[in-house]
Write a protein that holds these residues in place. Structure first.
Motif, PDB file in Angstrom:
ATOM      1  N   ARG A 145      53.161  42.994  54.686  1.00 51.89           N
ATOM      2  CA  ARG A 145      54.189  42.678  53.709  1.00 51.89           C
ATOM      3  C   ARG A 145      55.505  43.367  54.060  1.00 51.89           C
ATOM      4  N   THR A 146      56.586  42.623  53.960  1.00 54.23           N
ATOM      5  CA  THR A 146      57.905  43.205  54.160  1.00 54.23           C
ATOM      6  C   THR A 146      58.288  44.089  52.983  1.00 54.23           C
ATOM      7  N   HIS A 147      57.847  43.702  51.769  1.00 52.59           N
ATOM      8  CA  HIS A 147      58.230  44.423  50.566  1.00 52.59           C
ATOM      9  C   HIS A 147      56.991  44.873  49.801  1.00 52.59           C
ATOM     10  N   SER A 148      57.037  46.100  49.293  1.00 52.88           N
ATOM     11  CA  SER A 148      55.921  46.646  48.530  1.00 52.88           C
ATOM     12  C   SER A 148      56.020  46.214  47.070  1.00 52.88           C
ATOM     13  N   GLU A 149      54.943  46.445  46.321  1.00 50.48           N
ATOM     14  CA  GLU A 149      54.970  46.151  44.893  1.00 50.48           C
ATOM     15  C   GLU A 149      56.007  47.013  44.188  1.00 50.48           C
ATOM     16  N   GLY A 150      56.209  48.232  44.678  1.00 49.54           N
ATOM     17  CA  GLY A 150      57.245  49.096  44.120  1.00 49.54           C
ATOM     18  C   GLY A 150      58.629  48.518  44.306  1.00 49.54           C
ATOM     19  N   TRP A 151      58.873  47.906  45.456  1.00 47.28           N
ATOM     20  CA  TRP A 151      60.163  47.253  45.711  1.00 47.28           C
ATOM     21  C   TRP A 151      60.372  46.128  44.705  1.00 47.28           C
ATOM     22  N   TRP A 152      59.328  45.350  44.453  1.00 44.04           N
ATOM     23  CA  TRP A 152      59.454  44.226  43.533  1.00 44.04           C
ATOM     24  C   TRP A 152      59.733  44.705  42.115  1.00 44.04           C
ATOM     25  N   LYS A 153      59.201  45.850  41.733  1.00 42.55           N
ATOM     26  CA  LYS A 153      59.437  46.366  40.382  1.00 42.55           C
ATOM     27  C   LYS A 153      60.905  46.695  40.151  1.00 42.55           C
ATOM     28  N   ARG A 154      61.656  46.889  41.228  1.00 42.48           N
ATOM     29  CA  ARG A 154      63.086  47.193  41.109  1.00 42.48           C
ATOM     30  C   ARG A 154      63.948  45.945  41.218  1.00 42.48           C
ATOM     31  N   ARG A 155      63.342  44.794  41.350  1.00 43.31           N
ATOM     32  CA  ARG A 155      64.081  43.543  41.468  1.00 43.31           C
ATOM     33  C   ARG A 155      64.249  42.889  40.098  1.00 43.31           C
ATOM     34  N   THR A 156      65.232  41.983  40.019  1.00 41.03           N
ATOM     35  CA  THR A 156      65.509  41.260  38.774  1.00 41.03           C
ATOM     36  C   THR A 156      65.208  39.775  38.970  1.00 41.03           C
ATOM     37  N   PRO A 157      64.201  39.255  38.270  1.00 37.89           N
ATOM     38  CA  PRO A 157      63.945  37.814  38.376  1.00 37.89           C
ATOM     39  C   PRO A 157      64.993  37.035  37.597  1.00 37.89           C
TER      40      PRO A 157
END
Length: 515
Positions: free
Chosen positions: A294-306
């Motif tokens: 994976r390029t991005h971790s689950e932690g990275w996704w938690k900092r993203r805005t859908p």
């Protein structure tokens, strides 16, 4: 040797990527999990009505034209395009409705009629919007950011002092500094919703969107957006692309850090030299790849805005509805509270809500039986994968159906259609949970990643995996962003990367013989 490509997802990004790769000479297979292609830009038929279930605005026509030109054809040859007049109608609280007609002179006249002095200000505003749009198309949208070549462009560097304030200042702040009338502010701020976000949370550079509806014009492909999907699929299949529906991919196969194919839910394995996932990026990385890939971790996704979630209503209505234009926007009086309900710390379905209504039967007699109207209603709501599912004829989750009832009542009262509810003969609701389950959409979002500053341009996720060679991405989760035109460009970025083309502009259109 011919390169073999497998594409996951048969939405607009997947089909467009397939067509372009086949034009490059690839042997291409598209795998779509649902029974039909289209993805978010799907279609539903019931009792003589046909509804688009997703995008309904045809903006940035030059992007569509460029895509078709890459394949040796044109938008005029593939689609029956109609210019909408008015472009859309606006209802705002208890104020009189406004018809927005595209064209600089018309925009100036409208703004001046509402707020003395606003005509000259919107003229300057649209000059700036057109300039920003031109800059975006030539310097940002078609840049794969595989190198810093585009960012080092001398013209771009020279303009950084003018760009910086547009990047750091919210769109709402720019608008509010120039206009005081609530309706005018909403007309200029609402296009930010097309980018999946809030005018209070996106850079004012995105005031460029007003160039599209106020200057450029709004078109409609007769038959609906599903005709755009059909045209692209037709062009792909004419180039030998094989499209398979009901084919859910459960794993991207790799060997020694390289994509080698995919495994399907039915156990089949398709080998490939190159894999393109146009599925939601979170789903691709978390469900189709091992953690080490994976390029991005689950932690990275938690900092993203859908993007926002969407509650959709597909309504077949008896009798005519002249109160509604082809596109109608119904705005709440407390504009900021509406967006806070969606994106704030305590997300909930706004009530009252800001609502978008599409009435394609105003323009197109193929979408509803004679004597009936077709309505597509979109209500931006929080992205919530546990919202409860929608359903047909009131069979959805009670909370979704109750919210739909409130929306119908709000449209009836605001737009002067007191008997709207009694005239509905077909009804279907679609919820964020439907997006999550049917489209594998992260948190049930409607469009992809919202266009905040840290999720735009150079900061947005790339079109290629950093961990797995031979694995590319396209669609609303990655460069350049959300919406039909952006998905076409994302397909082109896949081709540019495979060619090793790091330039910031679009691919050159082929020179073809005429006559």
């Amino acid at each position: 040797m011919t390169r073999t490509s497998v594409i996951i997802g048969g939405g607009i990004a997947g089909l467009a990527t397939a067509a372009l790769l086949a034009e490059e000479g690839d042997s291409v297979t598209v795998l779509e999990a649902l029974p039909a292609t289209g993805g978010r830009a799907g279609s539903w038929e019931h009792d003589g009505f046909r509804f688009d279930t997703g995008p309904s605005w045809y903006l940035m026509p030059e992007v569509f034209e460029h895509f078709f030109q890459l394949l040796g054809t044109s938008a005029a040859a593939e689609l029956d395009l109609v210019r909408l007049d008015p472009a859309y109608r606006v209802y705002s609280a208890d104020a009189a409705p406004l018809d927005v007609v595209s064209g600089r002179a018309e925009a100036i006249a409208l703004f001046e009629s509402v707020e003395p002095g606003a005509g000259a200000r919107v003229d300057a505003y649209l000059d700036s919007a057109a300039d920003a749009y031109e800059l975006a198309v030539t310097k940002f949208l078609y840049d794969p950011y595989s190198s810093t070549e585009g960012l080092r462009d001398p013209e771009l560097v020279r303009r950084l002092p003018q760009l910086a304030p547009l990047l750091l200042r919210p769109l709402s702040s720019l608008i509010d500094s120039k206009f005081t009338d609530r309706r005018l502010r909403q007309i200029l701020g609402y296009p930010g919703v097309f980018l999946g976000g809030s005018p209070y949370g996106m850079p004012s550079l995105y005031h460029l969107m007003s160039h599209l509806d106020l200057d450029d014009g709004v078109l409609y492909p007769r038959g609906g957006i599903t005709e755009v999907i059909a045209a692209i699929q037709r062009l792909a299949e004419a180039r030998g692309v094989r499209v398979e529906t009901g084919a859910r991919v459960t794993r991207i196969l790799t060997q020694a850090g390289k994509a080698t194919g995919v495994r399907l839910q039915d156990g089949r394995i398709l080998r490939a030299d190159h894999v393109v996932s146009t599925a939601d990026l979170h789903h691709t990385e978390m469900e189709l790849l091992d953690e080490s890939e994976r390029t991005h971790s689950e932690g990275w996704w938690k900092r993203r805005t859908p993007s926002f979630g969407a509650m959709l209503l597909l309504l077949g209505v008896r009798g005519e509805l002249p109160q509604l234009a082809h596109h109608t926007l119904v705005f709440t009086e407390d504009w900021k509270a509406n967006f806070d309900a969606i994106f704030g710390k305590n997300p909930h379905v706004p009530d009252p809500a800001s609502i978008y209504v599409c009435r394609p039967s105003a323009t197109d007699d193929t979408v509803a039986p004679e004597g009936f109207e077709n309505l597509f209603v979109l209500v931006p709501v929080p992205a919530d994968p546990d919202s409860g599912r929608g359903g047909v004829d009131g069979a959805g989750a009670p909370a979704i159906e109750a919210a739909a009832d409130r929306v119908i009542a709000q449209i009836a009262e605001t737009c002067g259609i007191p008997d709207l509810a009694e005239r509905i003969v077909v009804r279907r609701t679609i919820s964020p949970e439907d997006f999550a389950v049917d489209l594998s959409s992260w948190r049930g979002n409607a469009l992809g990643l919202a266009h905040t500053l840290t999720q735009s341009a150079v900061f947005r996720t790339r079109n290629a995996s950093r961990r797995v060679s031979g694995l590319s991405y396209a669609g609303g989760s990655v460069l350049p962003g959300v919406g039909l035109p952006m998905c076409l460009i994302s397909a082109e970025l896949v081709v540019k990367r495979l060619r090793g083309d790091s330039t910031p502009g679009p691919l050159a259109e082929p020179v073809r013989a005429t006559g």
